[in-house]
Design a protein around this motif. Structure first.
Motif, short mmCIF file in Angstrom:
data_model
loop_
_atom_site.label_atom_id
_atom_site.label_comp_id
_atom_site.label_asym_id
_atom_site.label_seq_id
_atom_site.Cartn_x
_atom_site.Cartn_y
_atom_site.Cartn_z
N PRO A 159 -3.99 -1.49 2.68
CA PRO A 159 -4.57 -1.59 1.33
C PRO A 159 -3.75 -2.54 0.46
CG PRO A 159 -4.34 0.71 2.02
CD PRO A 159 -3.58 -0.11 3.01
N ASP A 160 -4.40 -3.19 -0.49
CA ASP A 160 -3.70 -4.11 -1.37
C ASP A 160 -2.60 -3.41 -2.17
OD1 ASP A 160 -5.27 -6.14 -0.47
OD2 ASP A 160 -6.57 -6.21 -2.23
N THR A 161 -2.86 -2.17 -2.59
CA THR A 161 -1.82 -1.45 -3.34
C THR A 161 -0.59 -1.23 -2.47
OG1 THR A 161 -2.90 0.64 -2.70
CG2 THR A 161 -3.41 -0.26 -4.90
N ALA A 162 -0.78 -1.00 -1.17
CA ALA A 162 0.35 -0.81 -0.26
C ALA A 162 1.12 -2.11 -0.09
CB ALA A 162 -0.14 -0.29 1.09
N SER A 163 0.40 -3.24 0.03
CA SER A 163 1.07 -4.54 0.17
C SER A 163 1.95 -4.83 -1.04
CB SER A 163 0.02 -5.65 0.31
OG SER A 163 -0.72 -5.52 1.49
N ILE A 164 1.41 -4.58 -2.24
CA ILE A 164 2.14 -4.91 -3.46
C ILE A 164 3.29 -3.93 -3.69
CG2 ILE A 164 1.94 -5.14 -5.97
CD1 ILE A 164 -1.04 -5.95 -5.42
N GLN B 16 -6.94 -3.03 -11.91
CA GLN B 16 -7.15 -1.61 -11.64
C GLN B 16 -6.47 -1.18 -10.33
OE1 GLN B 16 -11.51 -1.35 -11.94
NE2 GLN B 16 -11.27 -0.57 -14.03
N LEU B 17 -5.23 -1.63 -10.18
CA LEU B 17 -4.44 -1.30 -9.00
C LEU B 17 -3.37 -0.28 -9.38
CD1 LEU B 17 -3.99 -4.88 -7.51
CD2 LEU B 17 -5.49 -3.07 -6.64
N ASP B 18 -3.38 0.87 -8.72
CA ASP B 18 -2.42 1.94 -8.98
C ASP B 18 -1.49 2.06 -7.77
OD1 ASP B 18 -1.01 4.21 -9.57
OD2 ASP B 18 -2.74 5.50 -9.87
N LEU B 19 -0.21 1.83 -7.98
CA LEU B 19 0.75 1.82 -6.87
C LEU B 19 1.37 3.19 -6.61
CD1 LEU B 19 2.70 -1.52 -7.57
CD2 LEU B 19 0.46 -1.17 -6.49
N THR B 20 0.92 4.23 -7.29
CA THR B 20 1.56 5.54 -7.20
C THR B 20 1.55 6.08 -5.76
OG1 THR B 20 0.88 6.06 -9.46
CG2 THR B 20 1.56 7.90 -8.07
N ALA B 21 0.39 6.08 -5.11
CA ALA B 21 0.28 6.67 -3.77
C ALA B 21 1.12 5.92 -2.74
CB ALA B 21 -1.18 6.74 -3.34
#
Length: 376
Positions: free
Chosen positions: A284-289, A355-360
């Protein structure tokens, strides 16, 4: 009857320019030497002793491609593309070299064009950020704009015909321009630098795919040298490489481009050789960032989003090896510096707008470094 004409066409003079161009590129490679192989420190859980007293563990390495003169993994590709085109006689003195790209490849190609003294033209959309165009122009290239992404390739071909130039076409030529058997390609470099490590033959090598040239080179080299190393390719959101790998359908396309620059494509590029890949992992993009930010903190310097994608896959594999008490090493790539992404991946306002949430994913990374377990 008129006498037969004697025809004698002598083009030997063309060779002197090509010889000098190759010399300039090879000299540049020698000055640059090789990129560093960094050992990433892992917590104590990465080492153990088996019941019979045998020590074991897993080591993680980053091949730092950001130290190339143009700052990215694409420097290798651009060098190979230019050598391939020169030695095929496609680039000669005064040839305008054309590419359909606004990314790191175009930056590196502009560098090599300037090095050998030929014009370089990068075709891109008019929405391309000034930060990107300035990098190309800094290396001596020029930018040519079109309105829509779908026009880029057609315009590059039109310019090739109009200018009598050469469309270098990274997405088609990447896998064939690199000598995968050796000649200091990235695979040969990795194995040479790993030679004196505790686990010199990696269990896994992890890379992303943009053109597909790097994964093709690595996969072929592993088979050619008969190394017991698996090749994993990580793929970001909105890229069709993973769905094509899963389905075997190379005609898949997507209307949405990858958010992670340098990897992921909306079509299966000709240089993507799926048959040499042992495993693909969607990220996922959030995981990459989140991983790019995490790795940046641990290294003390910023890395780009594609490095984050690579590391997410690499950490997952490290966790599997530790959980199965399988000793060995994992190698992945640091593709480019994170300073290029200060207004995107490292900007909280940009994340909010996207709208990208990096919490998870950040929680997954915290658990991994604390326990070795990877739940992503």
């Amino acid at each position: 009857m008129s006498p037969a004409r004697t025809i004698d066409i002598d083009r030997r003079a063309d060779r002197s320019w090509a010889d000098n161009a190759v010399r300039l590129i090879e000299a540049d490679a020698r000055r640059s030497a090789d990129t560093h192989l960094l050992r990433v420190e892992l917590p104590d859980w990465s080492r153990w002793t088996d019941a019979d007293g045998t020590p074991g563990g897993v080591d993680l390495y980053l091949k730092d491609e950001s130290t190339h003169p143009t700052g990215s993994l694409k420097h290798r590709l651009a060098r190979s593309l230019f050598l391939y085109a020169i030695c095929n006689g496609w680039i000669t003195e005064g040839t305008t070299v054309i590419e359909a790209s606004s990314g790191s490849t175009a930056v590196s190609e502009a560098y090599f064009a300037h090095l050998i003294g030929v014009p370089f033209l990068a075709v891109m959309t008019s929405s391309t950020s000034p930060a990107k165009t300035s990098l190309i122009e800094r290396e001596g290239g020029r930018c040519h704009f079109v309105e829509r992404p779908a026009q880029v390739y057609a315009e590059a071909l039109r310019l090739e015909a109009e200018l009598g130039g050469h469309f270098i076409d990274q997405f088609t030529m990447a896998e064939r321009a690199t000598d995968w058997r050796g000649n200091n390609n990235i695979a040969e470099s990795i194995f040479a630098q790993m030679a004196d490590e505790e686990y010199p033959i990696p269990t896994w090598i992890v890379v992303g795919a943009g053109t597909g040239g790097t994964s093709a080179t690595l996969g072929r080299y592993l088979r050619y040298r008969r190394h017991p190393t698996w090749l994993a390719v990580v793929d970001p959101e909105n890229s069709v490489f993973l769905p094509a790998y899963e389905s075997g359908d190379g005609t898949l396309t997507s209307e949405i481009g990858s958010r992670i620059e340098g990897i992921g494509r909306p079509r299966v590029e000709p240089s993507f050789v799926s048959q040499v890949i042992d495993r693909m992992i969607g990220v996922p993009d959030t995981a990459s960032i989140a991983t790019a930010r995490c790795v940046s903190e641990r290294l003390g310097r910023r890395v780009g989003g594609s490095t984050g994608t690579n590391m997410w896959g690499a950490l997952k594999l490290v966790s599997e090896m530790v959980g199965g008490r399988q000793s060995g090493s994992v190698v992945t790539l640091l593709c480019d510096p994170g300073e290029r992404y200060s207004t995107t991946y490292f900007d909280d306002d940009w994340l909010a707008a996207q709208q990208l949430d990096l919490t998870a994913p950040t929680s997954v990374l915290d658990e991994f470094f604390a326990t070795g377990r990877f739940t992503g």
